[in-house]
Design an enzyme around this catalytic site. Structure first.
Site, short mmCIF file in Angstrom:
data_model
loop_
_atom_site.label_atom_id
_atom_site.label_comp_id
_atom_site.label_asym_id
_atom_site.label_seq_id
_atom_site.Cartn_x
_atom_site.Cartn_y
_atom_site.Cartn_z
CB CYS A 96 25.24 61.61 52.38
SG CYS A 96 25.31 61.53 50.88
NE ARG B 14 28.68 57.64 58.16
CZ ARG B 14 29.07 58.12 59.39
NH1 ARG B 14 29.93 59.83 58.87
NH2 ARG B 14 28.71 58.07 60.07
CE LYS C 138 27.14 55.45 48.10
NZ LYS C 138 27.19 55.76 48.50
CG ASN C 139 26.07 52.33 50.01
OD1 ASN C 139 26.13 53.16 49.51
ND2 ASN C 139 24.71 52.38 50.36
NE ARG D 122 25.55 58.87 57.89
CZ ARG D 122 25.92 58.60 56.51
NH1 ARG D 122 25.93 59.78 55.92
NH2 ARG D 122 25.76 57.29 56.49
N PRO D 123 26.37 58.47 64.39
CG PRO D 123 25.05 58.18 66.13
CD PRO D 123 24.63 58.87 64.84
CB ILE D 124 31.27 54.94 64.93
CG1 ILE D 124 31.73 56.21 65.72
CG2 ILE D 124 30.93 56.02 63.86
CD1 ILE D 124 33.24 55.71 65.02
CG ASP D 125 26.18 54.39 69.05
OD1 ASP D 125 25.95 55.12 68.19
OD2 ASP D 125 25.70 53.12 69.83
CD GLN D 126 24.94 50.61 69.05
OE1 GLN D 126 25.08 48.82 69.43
NE2 GLN D 126 24.41 51.26 70.08
CG ASP E 240 20.69 55.16 50.43
OD1 ASP E 240 20.75 56.12 52.00
OD2 ASP E 240 21.59 54.78 50.93
C1 UD1 Z 1 24.65 53.03 54.91
C2 UD1 Z 1 24.13 54.42 53.77
C3 UD1 Z 1 23.55 55.43 53.79
C4 UD1 Z 1 22.64 54.48 54.18
C5 UD1 Z 1 22.23 54.40 55.08
C6 UD1 Z 1 20.58 53.58 55.80
C7 UD1 Z 1 26.76 53.45 53.59
C8 UD1 Z 1 28.03 54.08 52.49
N1 UD1 Z 1 25.76 54.14 53.73
O1 UD1 Z 1 25.29 54.37 56.11
O2 UD1 Z 1 24.17 55.52 52.24
O3 UD1 Z 1 21.28 55.87 54.14
O4 UD1 Z 1 23.28 52.74 55.34
O5 UD1 Z 1 20.86 52.26 54.92
O6 UD1 Z 1 26.18 52.24 53.26
N2 UD1 Z 1 23.01 54.72 64.06
C9 UD1 Z 1 23.55 54.66 64.90
N3 UD1 Z 1 25.11 53.87 66.09
C10 UD1 Z 1 25.46 53.47 64.66
C11 UD1 Z 1 25.08 53.35 63.65
C12 UD1 Z 1 24.22 53.60 63.08
O7 UD1 Z 1 22.63 54.96 66.45
O8 UD1 Z 1 26.34 53.23 65.61
C13 UD1 Z 1 22.09 54.54 63.14
C14 UD1 Z 1 22.45 55.53 63.08
O9 UD1 Z 1 22.08 56.84 63.27
C15 UD1 Z 1 20.37 55.74 61.77
C16 UD1 Z 1 20.46 54.14 61.72
O10 UD1 Z 1 21.65 53.97 62.59
O11 UD1 Z 1 19.32 56.58 62.86
C17 UD1 Z 1 21.39 53.95 60.74
O12 UD1 Z 1 22.36 54.56 60.44
P1 UD1 Z 1 23.66 52.99 59.19
O13 UD1 Z 1 22.73 51.83 59.10
O14 UD1 Z 1 24.37 52.83 59.96
O15 UD1 Z 1 23.72 53.72 58.35
P2 UD1 Z 1 25.40 53.74 57.30
O16 UD1 Z 1 25.67 52.52 57.27
O17 UD1 Z 1 26.21 54.95 58.01
#
Ligand code: UD1
Length: 422
Positions: A117, A93, A22-23, A122-126, A306
């Site tokens: 989920c 997502r 899926k991912n 779940r920030p997107i700052d990065q 996961d």
């Molecule tokens: C993806 C998976 C999700 C899995 C996660 C970690 C998909 C569709 N989803 O989610 O099932 O649980 O990887 O393996 O592939 N973070 C920040 N800033 C950002 C982005 C992330 O602080 O801009 C933090 C998040 O809050 C979290 C950590 O980084 O604590 C990991 O998140 P991330 O790896 O980005 O997860 P997703 O890509 O959303």
């Protein structure tokens, strides 16, 4: 409303075939916009998240055909970067991968903030930091993320957290940027390598995926390709945990055993036998009480977050007290209330769950709180004495293809039942 009805206690024997990941499928389908041509994508799982991503591409103007099971052909010749509204992104997502892909290909994208989920903030700052470093302007207004640029230029980007989503989105944005982009502290998940291989099959120049440093040299032209998606690490891990929990002897086929090593190691710590083949893993579990163990989630190659709910469930009947530390998400233990309803003995303290093994779980009506929490309820139902009814299974359908058929194929008693009344 559909629910799963599971009569627990059956030992599992036989083979389970794993679907495409899926991912990996979600960013790969989003990335097909780069081709401006036909992409034949194979080993695509038939799950609702993939169907949603296909609908989003069709909304953008793509034509998507399914010539045979597990195969889609995306014609991206007529895609335009129109605004993708909230009703399309809320379920998924991965809808935010269109930000990076459309920005790189068309110089602009406007996508409603993503759903998916809930396991805490779940920030997107990065992601935004990466887009801005490449020269894009990013605005978020009325829950719409608007990114645009005159031109993108390669840059060096250090991610402050190891993020799968940000690594993928910056990689997508950099594919057509002028010059060299270097992503440091990149995530190393197998699906990141798979996406890089897909992009390279379309003419991109991405190197180092699977390590902490990914280098992308921007290209101006890309083309269609044929590509086959890797097997799903988490689907495989879920069935491995299920067999370990209820006992039996099952061979999980169409996997890459290397991707499963962190899960295999923890199952062995619990006293379960795992035999690796070239493209399979065989799980042999006696079904009497296994040993407690310690698990800590972390980015790949660590133990995947996961798999945390499924593994915690398996530990509910292991001998002794296990410790599970959730180090990726700040709120991923909500489902434990449901396990307690089934007789589990679990204490949660911050990021740590202490699980003291009980003799058995017993059936109860439970809900899928999210995709993997729902998978954990399925495992709990297979372990429990009596008939477990699981509600909200549309969340499980987001990520598991033919779950009922795969489990009944190895001897489980699982049915999908349509209840008239909730
Ligand atoms: C993806 C998976 C999700 C899995 C996660 C970690 C998909 C569709 N989803 O989610 O099932 O649980 O990887 O393996 O592939 N973070 C920040 N800033 C950002 C982005 C992330 O602080 O801009 C933090 C998040 O809050 C979290 C950590 O980084 O604590 C990991 O998140 P991330 O790896 O980005 O997860 P997703 O890509 O959303």
């Amino acid at each position: 409303m559909e629910k799963f009805v599971i009569r627990g206690g059956n030992k599992l024997h036989g083979n389970i075939n794993i679907s495409g990941a899926k991912n990996a499928a979600l960013p790969i389908i989003a990335a097909s916009v780069f081709a401006g041509d036909f992409c034949r994508i194979e080993n695509v799982p038939d799950i609702s998240d993939v169907r949603t991503m296909i609908k989003i591409l069709e909304f953008l103007g793509a034509k998507v055909e399914k010539p045979e099971a597990g195969v889609i052909v995306v014609d991206s010749r007529n895609i335009t970067p129109v605004t993708i509204p909230d009703e399309m992104t809320r379920k998924l997502r991965a809808s935010y991968y269109l930000l990076g892909a459309l920005l790189s290909n068309f110089g602009k994208a406007c996508v409603a903030l993503p759903g998916g989920c809930y396991f805490g903030v779940r920030p997107i700052d990065q992601h935004i930091k990466g887009f801005e470093a490449l020269g894009a302007k990013v605005d978020i207004e009325n829950a719409l993320v608007n990114v645009q640029c005159d031109e993108l230029y390669g840059s060096s980007i250090y991610l402050d957290v190891v993020s799968v989503g940000a690594t993928i989105n910056v990689m997508l944005a950099a594919v057509k940027a002028k010059g060299l982009t270097v992503i440091e502290n990149a995530a190393r998940e197998p699906h990141i390598v798979d996406l890089a291989n897909f992009l390279n099959s379309m003419g991109a120049d991405v190197r180092g995926a699977g390590t902490e440093v990914i280098k992308i040299r921007g290209v101006s032209n890309m083309h269609g390709c044929t590509y086959s998606i890797i097997p799903d690490q988490i689907e495989a891990g879920t069935y491995m945990a299920a067999v370990a929990a209820v006992g039996g002897d099952v061979t999980i086929d169409n996997v890459i055993p290397k991707h499963l090593e962190s899960i295999t190691n923890k199952l062995e710590d619990c006293g379960v036998t795992v035999i690796e083949g070239d493209e399979s893993v065989r799980i042999i579990s006696e079904g009497n009480r296994r040993k407690a163990c310690r698990v800590k989630t972390s980015p790949h190659p660590g133990f995947p977050t996961d798999m945390q709910p499924q593994f915690t469930t398996l530990l509910c009947t292991c001998n002794g007290t296990s410790t599970v530390v959730e180090d990726v998400w700040d709120n991923r233990f909500k489902y434990i209330d449901q396990l307690r309803r089934m007789g589990a003995n679990i204490i949660v303290n911050g990021d740590t769950a202490l699980i003291t093994g009980v003799d058995k779980l017993h059936a109860a009506p439970v809900e899928a709180d999210d995709l993997r929490a729902g998978a954990a309820m399925v495992i709990a139902g297979l372990m429990a004495e009596g008939e477990t009814v699981i509600g909200n299974i549309k969340l499980i359908d987001r990520g598991y293809e033919m779950l009922v058929e795969k489990l009944t194929g190895v001897g489980a008693d699982v049915k999908r039942v349509d209840f008239e009344e909730d």
